[in-house]
Scaffold this motif. Structure first.
Motif: not given
Lengths: 333, 250, 298
Positions: A55, A103, A106-107, A109-111, A114-115
């Motif tokens: 999300v 980019l 790679r991330y 859930s939370i990360f 946040m990014l």
């Protein structure tokens, strides 16, 4: 193909009905529907991402990029056609998505949340300080024309309503087809178990990046549509509370059905405009309670009320039954 | 000179001070059914994980059909024809059994996935059902994996690994978590599903009855090294193996 | 040279209250696995409560020094009232659900608390002036600072050391660490998880409210302060690595110094310097600076 054909006919019929109904609706409701459709398109993008298990809390980023590019194209470069503006906004956001997507892939859930949030807030910070595009006040965007027809004071509400309804319907249809495709199924598999998907021999990151780019293109289109109908843009397009509203909308809708997002979007617009008018100090409270109730009692969103999960086509299901019978007799022997 | 399917040479892997693999060399010829035995922590799963790209070896090399695959990731290795099942089945819990297989088959047959072509392609559905039937799982086709019992999940996990028609398959404890009287039936099902073909197979197993019944070569691990390698009858009576591996099991 | 020192001291002052807030955030995440957006609201409520209680003390003609007690009292009151209420009535229903869904639950809570605090305290700003002059001015070389600002640094240090000591050197702390590490195993060893969750959440609320109460004299307390704080303290814990106390300290310092550098050298960048730093850290360390990689069992 038959399911897609079925949806195409259904959506077309719904669109015609909507456009006819629009002729009889009051101005304020037309504007509300226009906003709901424009924002719903951004929500569609979030649904594409949610099917892959992430999300974005920064969808304001692509929303603002689409809006600013459309606005600048109209004011600086003399682009006057609304459809062209929407295409430009969407393309610009898709390009931004193509840069950020690989980019961000790679991330999780939370990360990831946040990014994406950070990226949208960086854009917000830049926009607020950019006096060339009006700083924190933004700028006004002149009324465009629509496919050669000029739009004036009297017909503008209906014209923008028609434009956003048609574009929203076409995009919803495309997203529905995508969700049913083999890539759409792959997204669900990734959300469930990406390790296994990687071991099956396909790239999880590529799939995530593609979803992000699709979502960006949709977000950009939504931003451009919003700017055209509002006639104004400012940095708040990229502010995190705006992104929060998109997430809110997507959660409310759930990912079971793409059209559900427009219902959620309409609901949000209704709550917003009514509570702004009648209880301006407690509308966030109402929104929050509403969100909690949805999460508690409809965790898969309103779309889950009517959307049936995809199952094997009838012929295949029949074959599965026969095979099961053979398995059962074998086991009995 | 024999062309080996898998050639591991002097593989080493350390996690900090822990040596998980040291000088592990193993050649596997086409069609062999090799069983890896050893107590917990002996290095069997580490070996499987290195071959399938889940972890990168600290030293040494791995070749598949003479081609270097050392250091590649799981995806590239799977694309080259090495597939695996997992000790804890790795399935998509919210999808049905048929959908799990369908995803695997779609990836295997249509490498570049379509944005518009429906996921429930008739040919692929037929193939998925046929594969489920070979595993005796056709009755579960339309049930979400989250509702299926452990033994069924293990079989489904192996079925997914077979979707690519791999050159080499690695089964990590295919019968763990399955009751003793079901173990043989399960191995029979798996081998029958593989058509008793010349598919080169490596499997990790703790039950010595299963080992002697199904393997035609046994490799014993202890403390990150290979301590014995040969026919089951020889390896299982080897004094070192008795001391470090099978002795512990009794 | 003076500039560098100014940047560092300003950064440290900003970092200190931020650290207190972020410590609560990271603790709640560590124990309950909830990334709490409503944490910013607890900060704001702490600040409002401080304004009310300091005002009350002033009306009763208490000596100015008591206003410090009022700040502490405000934080305790907020924690004791808000913490158990929310944990028992709301959060308890969502334990074990998807992390992103939990973020949304706290987002809903944030929306609700925004309006609730407007209903209680109105929309006009409050100024908590009494404590601010208590410590006079302090000169460091050629630079002058308000003593209160520097006192906040001391409070942050006390909080940090206190929490570290509590977690690592007391039985209660070991229990909390066990729950942070693996709550199922902790439960099977007879630890009452529910109580640990309740305690950790309440303590986290206390830290947020404490941060709010102690910054109240430095700012004007008005609607909207929660939003700024939550985003910045998220950046802190994301930079430091979720659930790590040392990470929160380093993260707060990085954010504080990044912001004060921007303020002094490139004021236009103040707003997004923090996000830039966060994005940069995440790009090179996807899980933050101090997050341990977790091996997956397959």
């Amino acid at each position: 193909m038959s399911r897609n054909l079925h949806s195409t006919l259904l959506y077309s019929a719904a669109l015609v009905a909507l456009l006819l109904a629009g002729l009889m609706l009051p101005q304020w409701l037309l504007f509300l529907l226009t906003m709901a459709a424009s924002h719903g398109v951004v929500g569609l993008g979030l649904i594409v991402m949610m099917r892959g298990g992430v999300v974005s809390f920064g969808q304001g980023l692509v929303f603002a990029i689409g809006g600013y590019v459309a606005g600048l194209a109209a004011t600086r470069y003399g682009v006057t056609d609304a459809v062209v503006l929407v295409l430009l906004g969407s393309a610009a956001a898709a390009i931004a998505g193509a840069i950020a997507g690989p980019l961000l892939a790679r991330y999780r859930s939370i990360f990831f949340a946040m990014l994406t949030l950070a990226l949208s807030m960086v854009l917000y910070g830049i926009l607020v300080k950019s006096s060339a595009v009006g700083g924190s006040d933004g700028f006004n965007v002149p009324r465009p024309s629509l496919l050669g027809f000029s739009i004036n004071e009297t017909n503008s509400d209906y014209a923008f309503f028609a434009l956003s309804s048609v574009i929203a319907t076409v995009l919803t249809l495309l997203v529905t087809i995508y969700c049913r495709s083999s890539r759409g199924l792959l997204s669900l598999a990734i959300r469930d178990n990406e390790l296994r998907v990687e071991y099956l021999g396909t790239s999880v990151r590529a799939a995530m990046a593609i979803n992000f780019i699709i979502a960006a293109a949709l977000g950009g289109a939504g931003g451009a549509l919003t700017v055209i109908s509002l006639g104004h843009i400012d940095p708040n397009f990229s502010y995190w509370t705006r992104s929060g509203e998109f997430v809110f909308m997507a959660i409310l809708a759930g990912h079971a059905s793409a059209p559900a997002v427009f219902l959620a979007s309409l609901l949000l617009e209704l709550v917003r405009s009514f509570s702004n008018k009648y209880f301006p100090d407690t509308w966030q409270l109402a929104l929050g309670l509403f969100l909690l109730l949805i999460i508690l009692f409809l965790p898969k969103g309103v779309g889950s009320l009517w959307a049936k999960p995809e199952r094997l086509p009838r012929q295949a299901a029949e074959k599965a039954k026969q095979a099961a019978a053979r398995n059962a007799t074998e086991a009995a022997e | 000179m024999t062309q080996y399917v898998l050639e591991a040479e002097n593989l080493g892997k350390t996690f900090g001070a822990l040596v998980a693999a040291e000088n592990v060399s193993l050649q596997v010829a086409a069609g062999q059914r090799v069983c890896l035995i050893g107590s917990n922590g002996a290095g069997k799963t580490t070996f499987v994980n290195m071959v399938t790209g889940y972890i990168k070896p600290s030293s040494g090399s791995i070749k598949l059909d003479g081609q270097e695959i050392t250091g590649l990731g799981p995806r590239q290795i799977a694309q080259r024809g090495v597939c695996r099942s997992f000790q804890i089945p790795q399935l998509c819990l919210e999808l049905t059994a048929a959908e799990n297989i369908l995803v695997a088959l779609t990836v295997a047959r249509r490498g570049a996935l379509s944005f518009w072509r429906g996921a429930y392609d008739a040919d692929l559905c037929d193939e998925a059902i046929a594969l489920l039937e070979r595993f005796g799982l056709a009755g579960h086709a339309e049930r979400p994996v989250s509702e299926l019992p452990g033994g069924v999940r293990k079989l489904l996990d192996i079925a997914m690994a077979l979707c690519r028609d791999p050159r080499l398959i690695l089964l990590d404890e295919p019968t763990s978590g399955v009751s003793v009287d079901e173990k043989f039936g399960m191995m029979d099902t798996v081998l029958r599903a593989m058509d008793g073909s010349d598919l080169t197979t490596l499997f990790v197993e703790h039950d010595m009855d299963i080992v002697s019944a199904y393997a035609n070569r046994v490799v014993a691990f202890y403390s990150g090294r290979i301590i014995a390698d040969g026919a089951p009858a020889e390896v299982l009576v080897d004094p070192e193996v008795k001391r470090y591996v099978t002795g512990n099991a009794k | 040279m003076d500039l560098a020192l100014t940047i560092l001291i300003d950064g440290a002052i900003y970092a200190s209250w931020l650290f207190i807030v972020a410590l609560g955030l990271t603790l709640i995440f560590g124990v309950l696995k909830i990334l709490n957006i409503a944490h910013g609201s607890f900060y704001a409520i702490g600040a409002y409560a401080a304004a009310s209680i300091v005002g009350l003390f002033a009306a009763e003609k208490f000596a100015p020094a008591f206003s410090l007690v009022a700040l502490l009292l405000a934080a305790v009151a907020v924690a004791v009232i808000v913490g158990p209420l929310l944990e028992r009535l709301l959060l308890r229903r969502f334990y074990g659900r998807d992390e992103v869904l939990l973020v949304l639950v706290t987002y809903a809570l944030f929306l609700i608390l925004e309006d609730v605090s407007k209903l209680i305290w109105g929309v006009n700003p409050y100024y908590v002036t009494e404590p601010y002059g208590l410590f006079g001015d302090v000169s460091l070389g050629s630079l002058f600072y308000v003593g209160y600002d520097l006192a906040i640094v001391a409070v942050a240090l006390i909080c940090g050391v206190g929490v570290w000591y509590g977690l690592n050197r007391t039985v209660l702390g070991k229990i909390v660490l066990a729950v942070i590490h693996n709550d199922e195993i902790a439960a099977s060893m007879g630890i009452n998880i529910g109580k640990v969750y309740l305690g950790a959440f309440t303590f986290g609320v206390f830290l947020a409210a404490l941060g709010g109460a102690f910054t109240a004299p430095m700012i004007s307390v008005q609607p909207g302060i929660s939003v700024g704080v939550i985003i910045v303290s998220f950046a802190v814990v994301i930079i430091g690595g979720l659930g790590s106390i040392g990470g929160a300290a380093i993260g707060a310092l990085i954010v504080g110094v990044a912001r004060s550098t921007a303020v002094h050298i490139w004021p236009a960048a103040e707003l997004f310097s923090i996000y830039l730093v966060m994005a940069a850290v995440l790009i090179f360390r996807p899980e933050g600076l101090f997050q341990r990689a977790v091996a997956r069992r397959i």
